[in-house]
Design a protein around this motif. Structure first.
Motif, PDB file in Angstrom:
ATOM      1  N   TYR B  35       0.792  -1.135   0.048  1.00 31.64           N
ATOM      2  CA  TYR B  35       0.113   0.119   0.035  1.00 31.64           C
ATOM      3  C   TYR B  35       0.961   1.340   0.037  1.00 31.64           C
ATOM      4  CZ  TYR B  35      -3.884  -3.255   1.523  1.00 31.64           C
ATOM      5  OH  TYR B  35      -4.696  -4.141   1.718  1.00 31.64           O
ATOM      6  N   GLN B  37       0.413   5.194   1.334  1.00 36.14           N
ATOM      7  CA  GLN B  37      -0.233   6.112   2.160  1.00 36.14           C
ATOM      8  C   GLN B  37       0.086   7.676   1.927  1.00 36.14           C
ATOM      9  OE1 GLN B  37       0.274   5.723   6.518  1.00 36.14           O
ATOM     10  NE2 GLN B  37      -1.825   6.694   6.853  1.00 36.14           N
ATOM     11  N   LEU B  88       4.658   7.197   1.639  1.00 38.37           N
ATOM     12  CA  LEU B  88       4.603   6.226   2.698  1.00 38.37           C
ATOM     13  C   LEU B  88       4.235   4.817   2.406  1.00 38.37           C
ATOM     14  CD1 LEU B  88       5.837   5.762   5.727  1.00 38.37           C
ATOM     15  CD2 LEU B  88       3.526   6.527   6.393  1.00 38.37           C
ATOM     16  N   PHE B  90       3.493   0.941   2.821  1.00 39.42           N
ATOM     17  CA  PHE B  90       3.266  -0.258   3.859  1.00 39.42           C
ATOM     18  C   PHE B  90       3.127  -1.571   3.405  1.00 39.42           C
ATOM     19  CE2 PHE B  90       3.216   1.853   7.739  1.00 39.42           C
ATOM     20  CZ  PHE B  90       2.699   3.189   7.549  1.00 39.42           C
TER      21      PHE B  90
END
Lengths: 115, 114
Positions: B35, B37, B88, B90
């Motif tokens: 993912y 963000q 960011l 993940f």
């Protein structure tokens, strides 16, 4: 396509206030619902989840959420927040789509708790 | 300790310089996912993998590649990074794709592309 709406982008509360964060999803079939929390500088962690049974689910740290199928909602609640609850909260839906399970996250709600 | 690890945690690079972000889990999970963000956009899925050698695009796959040669590892590759990939990132894993399986997230990788 399924979507998840979190209408409160930023919430500021004083300690001991009650909390309710809204989450609405768009999908007409069976869904699995999650709330994740992200404390400042940390990764996401599971708060609670619902996939069947009692629509009122309890999670860690005194949080609970209620699944209301008729309203396509899964709101998160806590009767009395603490400063340590300051974090970003994400609602997520996992539902079948095109032969596989798809996870969709909401845009998140930042909670700031003032001592 | 059961965990998802990512490396590096922070990376500053320049446009066009290929990079790889590694992700590893020690829980024998079948399902892994990446993912990104971004403020106001929440988490958006880039790619996912249901098992070894089985990967598929998520919602925002453009500019990214992945591979799943081993069950535990799921690297994210940016062949030619661009500034709009500053984000960011993940990595997450779960026991299976089943709907009630929660995801376990890594600590995140903050990428800046100049």
């Amino acid at each position: 396509a399924q979507s998840v709406s979190q209408h409160n982008h930023h919430v500021i509360l004083s300690e001991a206030a009650s909390l309710e964060l809204g989450c609405n999803y768009s999908y007409g079939g069976t869904v699995n619902l999650f709330w994740y929390v992200q404390y400042p500088g940390q990764h996401l962690q599971l708060l609670l989840k619902y996939f069947s049974g009692d629509p009122l689910v309890k999670g860690i740290k005194g949080f609970e959420a209620e699944f209301i199928k008729s309203k396509f909602s899964f709101n998160l609640r806590k009767p009395s927040v603490q400063w340590s609850d300051t974090a970003e909260y994400f609602c997520a839906v996992n539902a079948p789509m095109g032969g596989y399970q798809k996870v969709t996250f909401g845009t998140g709600t930042k909670l700031q708790v003032i001592p | 300790e059961a965990q998802v690890t990512q490396n590096p945690r922070y990376l500053i690079t320049v446009t066009g310089k290929k990079l790889t972000v590694t992700c590893s889990q020690n829980m024998n999970h079948e399902y892994m996912s990446w993912y990104r963000q971004d403020p106001g956009l929440g988490l958006r899925q880039i790619y996912y993998s249901m098992n070894v050698e089985v990967t598929d695009k998520g919602d925002v796959p453009e500019g990214y590649k992945v591979s799943r040669k081993e069950k535990r590892n799921f690297p994210l590759i940016l062949e030619s990074p661009s500034p709009n990939q500053t984000s960011l990132y993940f990595c997450a894993s779960s026991l299976g794709q089943g709907g009630h399986n929660e995801q376990f997230f890594g600590p995140g990788t903050r990428l800046t592309v100049l």
